[in-house]
Scaffold this active site. Structure first.
Site, short mmCIF file in Angstrom:
data_model
loop_
_atom_site.label_atom_id
_atom_site.label_comp_id
_atom_site.label_asym_id
_atom_site.label_seq_id
_atom_site.Cartn_x
_atom_site.Cartn_y
_atom_site.Cartn_z
N CYS A 15 -9.92 -12.15 19.08
CA CYS A 15 -10.29 -13.55 19.15
C CYS A 15 -11.30 -13.80 20.27
O CYS A 15 -12.22 -14.59 20.11
CB CYS A 15 -9.06 -14.42 19.34
SG CYS A 15 -7.99 -14.43 17.88
N HIS B 30 -6.05 -15.02 12.83
CA HIS B 30 -5.48 -15.60 14.05
C HIS B 30 -5.93 -17.05 14.17
O HIS B 30 -6.92 -17.46 13.58
CB HIS B 30 -5.93 -14.81 15.27
CG HIS B 30 -5.33 -13.44 15.36
ND1 HIS B 30 -5.25 -12.76 16.55
CD2 HIS B 30 -4.78 -12.63 14.43
CE1 HIS B 30 -4.68 -11.59 16.35
NE2 HIS B 30 -4.39 -11.48 15.08
N CYS C 45 -6.47 -13.05 22.22
CA CYS C 45 -6.37 -11.59 22.14
C CYS C 45 -7.78 -11.01 22.15
O CYS C 45 -8.77 -11.75 22.06
CB CYS C 45 -5.63 -11.20 20.86
SG CYS C 45 -6.62 -11.37 19.35
N GLU D 181 -7.41 -18.79 16.54
CA GLU D 181 -8.76 -19.05 17.05
C GLU D 181 -9.81 -18.73 15.99
O GLU D 181 -10.76 -19.49 15.80
CB GLU D 181 -9.03 -18.23 18.31
CG GLU D 181 -8.13 -18.56 19.47
CD GLU D 181 -6.86 -17.72 19.53
OE1 GLU D 181 -6.29 -17.61 20.63
OE2 GLU D 181 -6.42 -17.19 18.49
#
Length: 161
Positions: free
Chosen positions: A91, A58, A88, A60
């Site tokens: 993250c 992801h 999310c 991040e």
């Protein structure tokens, strides 16, 4: 000299730019992030889940990994994270472990859910007792696994985190 507000806008716009550019390049979903330290972007990340076949890739997490490599540390104290979307659960956990000073986000988790990125089921699963979760989980060989923890407790010169 630009104001702090205009600098924050610049950093967020870079995260948003990455989210759009890398998504259009076919790297993954529309998510971008930057890590800033002392007024400078030190790392850029973007979602590359589908292009790398890595469900943890992801934006991040990508930005955090790159920033930590740049700084030679596993913590981002003194840094800020700008991300195009509210993090999310995965993250968010990574962000807490990395310990930046602040997080700025653009889109909300509701905005993400509206286009098919709905993490609500993960939040719901975390609230359930283990036996009631969708993914079966069973404790196994705890006594043997505890050996590693016992060795950690005795280890001299370890780096605490």
């Amino acid at each position: 000299m630009s104001s702090p507000e205009s600098r924050r806008k610049e950093y967020m716009r870079e995260a948003i730019r990455l989210s759009i550019e890398k998504m259009k390049e076919g790297k993954g979903g529309p998510f971008g992030a930057v890590v800033v330290k002392n007024g400078e972007i030190i790392a850029r990340g973007f979602n590359n889940v589908t292009s790398s076949n890595d469900p943890t890739a992801h934006a991040e997490v990508d930005a955090i990994r790159k920033a930590c490599q740049t700084l030679g540390t596993f913590q981002l104290t003194g840094c800020e994270l700008y991300t195009s979307c509210e993090p999310c659960p995965m993250c968010l956990g990574a962000i807490y472990w990395a310990r930046p000073d602040k997080v700025y986000y653009g889109n909300t988790k509701a905005d993400a859910a509206a286009i098919g990125f709905d993490d609500a089921f993960i939040y719901e699963e975390l609230e359930k007792p283990l036996p009631h979760r969708h993914l079966p989980m069973e404790q196994f060989l705890r006594e043997e696994a505890l050996e590693g923890f016992k060795e950690w407790e005795k280890l001299e010169g370890k780096t605490e985190y």
